[in-house]
Design an enzyme around this catalytic site. Structure first.
Site, PDB file in Angstrom:
ATOM      1  N   LYS A 111      -1.494  -2.055  -5.559  1.00 16.30           N
ATOM      2  CA  LYS A 111      -2.911  -2.243  -5.265  1.00 16.30           C
ATOM      3  C   LYS A 111      -3.366  -3.686  -5.439  1.00 16.30           C
ATOM      4  O   LYS A 111      -2.737  -4.482  -6.120  1.00 16.30           O
ATOM      5  CB  LYS A 111      -3.748  -1.272  -6.102  1.00 16.30           C
ATOM      6  CG  LYS A 111      -3.633   0.140  -5.492  1.00 16.30           C
ATOM      7  CD  LYS A 111      -4.761   1.055  -5.845  1.00 16.30           C
ATOM      8  CE  LYS A 111      -4.626   2.324  -5.005  1.00 16.30           C
ATOM      9  NZ  LYS A 111      -5.394   3.439  -5.542  1.00 16.30           N
ATOM     10  N   ARG A 165       1.063   8.329  -8.642  1.00 17.54           N
ATOM     11  CA  ARG A 165       1.171   8.279  -7.180  1.00 17.54           C
ATOM     12  C   ARG A 165       1.691   6.900  -6.788  1.00 17.54           C
ATOM     13  O   ARG A 165       0.993   5.904  -6.969  1.00 17.54           O
ATOM     14  CB  ARG A 165      -0.225   8.544  -6.578  1.00 17.54           C
ATOM     15  CG  ARG A 165      -0.281   8.507  -5.060  1.00 17.54           C
ATOM     16  CD  ARG A 165      -1.724   8.672  -4.578  1.00 17.54           C
ATOM     17  NE  ARG A 165      -1.805   8.635  -3.124  1.00 17.54           N
ATOM     18  CZ  ARG A 165      -1.900   7.511  -2.430  1.00 17.54           C
ATOM     19  NH1 ARG A 165      -1.939   6.326  -3.011  1.00 17.54           N
ATOM     20  NH2 ARG A 165      -1.962   7.566  -1.110  1.00 17.54           N
TER      21      ARG A 165
HETATM   22  C1  8Y4 Z   1      -0.858  -1.167  -0.554  1.00 20.62           C
HETATM   23  C2  8Y4 Z   1      -0.716   0.099  -0.074  1.00 20.62           C
HETATM   24  C3  8Y4 Z   1      -1.986  -1.509  -1.233  1.00 20.62           C
HETATM   25  C4  8Y4 Z   1      -1.716   1.026  -0.280  1.00 20.62           C
HETATM   26  C5  8Y4 Z   1      -2.972  -0.598  -1.429  1.00 20.62           C
HETATM   27  C6  8Y4 Z   1      -2.834   0.688  -0.973  1.00 20.62           C
HETATM   28  C7  8Y4 Z   1      -5.337   6.731  -4.190  1.00 20.62           C
HETATM   29  C8  8Y4 Z   1      -5.319   7.886  -3.422  1.00 20.62           C
HETATM   30  C9  8Y4 Z   1      -5.139   6.149  -2.132  1.00 20.62           C
HETATM   31  C10 8Y4 Z   1      -5.483   6.843  -5.609  1.00 20.62           C
HETATM   32  C11 8Y4 Z   1      -5.532   9.220  -5.285  1.00 20.62           C
HETATM   33  C12 8Y4 Z   1      -3.795   2.882  -1.444  1.00 20.62           C
HETATM   34  C13 8Y4 Z   1      -5.149   8.417  -0.983  1.00 20.62           C
HETATM   35  C14 8Y4 Z   1      -5.102   3.528  -1.270  1.00 20.62           C
HETATM   36  N1  8Y4 Z   1      -5.211   5.650  -3.367  1.00 20.62           N
HETATM   37  N2  8Y4 Z   1      -5.407   9.122  -3.948  1.00 20.62           N
HETATM   38  N3  8Y4 Z   1      -5.202   7.515  -2.136  1.00 20.62           N
HETATM   39  N4  8Y4 Z   1      -5.572   8.103  -6.093  1.00 20.62           N
HETATM   40  N5  8Y4 Z   1      -5.625  10.415  -5.864  1.00 20.62           N
HETATM   41  N6  8Y4 Z   1      -3.871   1.559  -1.162  1.00 20.62           N
HETATM   42  O1  8Y4 Z   1      -5.527   5.874  -6.359  1.00 20.62           O
HETATM   43  O2  8Y4 Z   1      -2.799   3.459  -1.758  1.00 20.62           O
HETATM   44  S1  8Y4 Z   1      -5.007   5.210  -0.664  1.00 20.62           S
END
Ligand code: 8Y4
Length: 282
Positions: A223, A257
């Site tokens: 993130k 996750r």
């Molecule tokens: C690189 C790749 C940088 C992806 C950022 C991201 C969460 C979530 C997401 C979370 C739960 C993400 C669907 C955002 N984040 N579900 N989902 N908790 N429960 N960004 O933190 O991964 S998507």
């Protein structure tokens, strides 16, 4: 000790588990079409499961800041074939459907998904009612604002108290709608309407969420809080993500996750092996 239950499956949350992320979204460079997208997602699922993921989070809508919304038909076409594939090939693995749309929740569960992961915490019209009828575990994530505007100027009186109050209110709403207490998980939603300071305060004070009595799911993988702290692109955030996930696991997080399942499992093995010598949890 928490345990998740679904028709045929039970998942003990006694030690932290890894949830592997599968995004079924077209990549920005080459779109080889629907079948290529499906094949890549299947290969990714096989890999993450081989590396030790006990759960797979399947998402067909990008929740990145500023991302376009996706139609119901498009979201279903992305996620349903993959859910059918994983449920048929890996029967002991839990499939989580990452969606806010009640129609997708319902179709995904019918196709073999085991739980719902909703970044909007069942606040879309009809989502609460549909989730209650499905009687499956649901992860309620905290977000301030909506993906298109959430990072504009996040504000809290006290980020810990505000996020806890949100879970108390949403937990009550879920119970009132008929969702069983043992089917509720909570997630502070790292990066979803939070400044760098808010994100690190949540990480440093994670253990304060245990008083709510729900298992904790945590999403820190790659993130931007690490990108901003370290000035690193998304491809250079592995060490920071592993450190963050270790801190979360040590603070008692139940499900992590992540994109990088193998590396996160290594970290958890080191933690688990040393935890056995602890007489008291402190
Ligand atoms: C690189 C790749 C940088 C992806 C950022 C991201 C969460 C979530 C997401 C979370 C739960 C993400 C669907 C955002 N984040 N579900 N989902 N908790 N429960 N960004 O933190 O991964 S998507």
């Amino acid at each position: 000790m928490f345990e998740l239950k679904n028709k045929q499956k039970a998942l003990s949350l006694t030690s932290p588990l890894v949830m592997g992320i599968i995004n079924v979204t077209p990549d920005s460079f080459s779109d080889g079409g629907r079948f290529s997208q499906f094949e890549k997602a299947c290969q990714q699922a096989d890999k993450l499961i081989k590396e030790g993921a006990k759960l797979i989070d399947v998402g067909g809508e990008s929740t990145r800041p500023g991302a376009d919304e996706v139609s119901l038909q498009e979201e279903l076409a992305r996620v349903i074939p993959l859910i059918e594939y994983v449920q048929n090939k890996h029967q002991d693995i839990w499939i989580s459907i990452d969606t806010s749309k009640p129609e997708v929740m319902e179709q995904a569960i019918m196709a073999g998904a085991d739980m719902i992961n909703d970044v909007r915490a069942l606040q879309m019209p009809n989502a609460l009612e549909v989730a209650a009828r499905l009687q499956v575990p649901v992860c309620l994530m905290h977000m301030q604002g909506e993906p298109k505007n959430m990072q504009a100027s996040p504000k809290y009186q006290d980020v810990i108290q505000d996020v806890k109050a949100f879970f108390e209110a949403r937990g009550q709403a879920c119970l009132k709608a008929g969702i069983k207490r043992e089917n509720i998980l909570i997630d502070p939603g790292f990066g979803f309407g939070k400044s760098l300071g808010h994100n690190f305060e949540l990480l440093g004070r994670l253990s304060e969420f245990h008083v709510l009595g729900f298992p904790l799911l945590i999403g820190l993988s790659r993130k931007s809080m690490f990108g901003h702290l370290l000035d690193r692109d998304v491809s250079e955030r592995l060490s920071a993500s592993l450190a963050g996930n270790l801190l979360a696991a040590q603070a008692g997080a139940h499900i992590l996750r992540v994109h990088d399942v193998l590396e996160t499992q290594d970290v958890l093995s080191v933690l688990n092996e040393s935890q056995q010598f602890k007489f008291v949890n402190n």
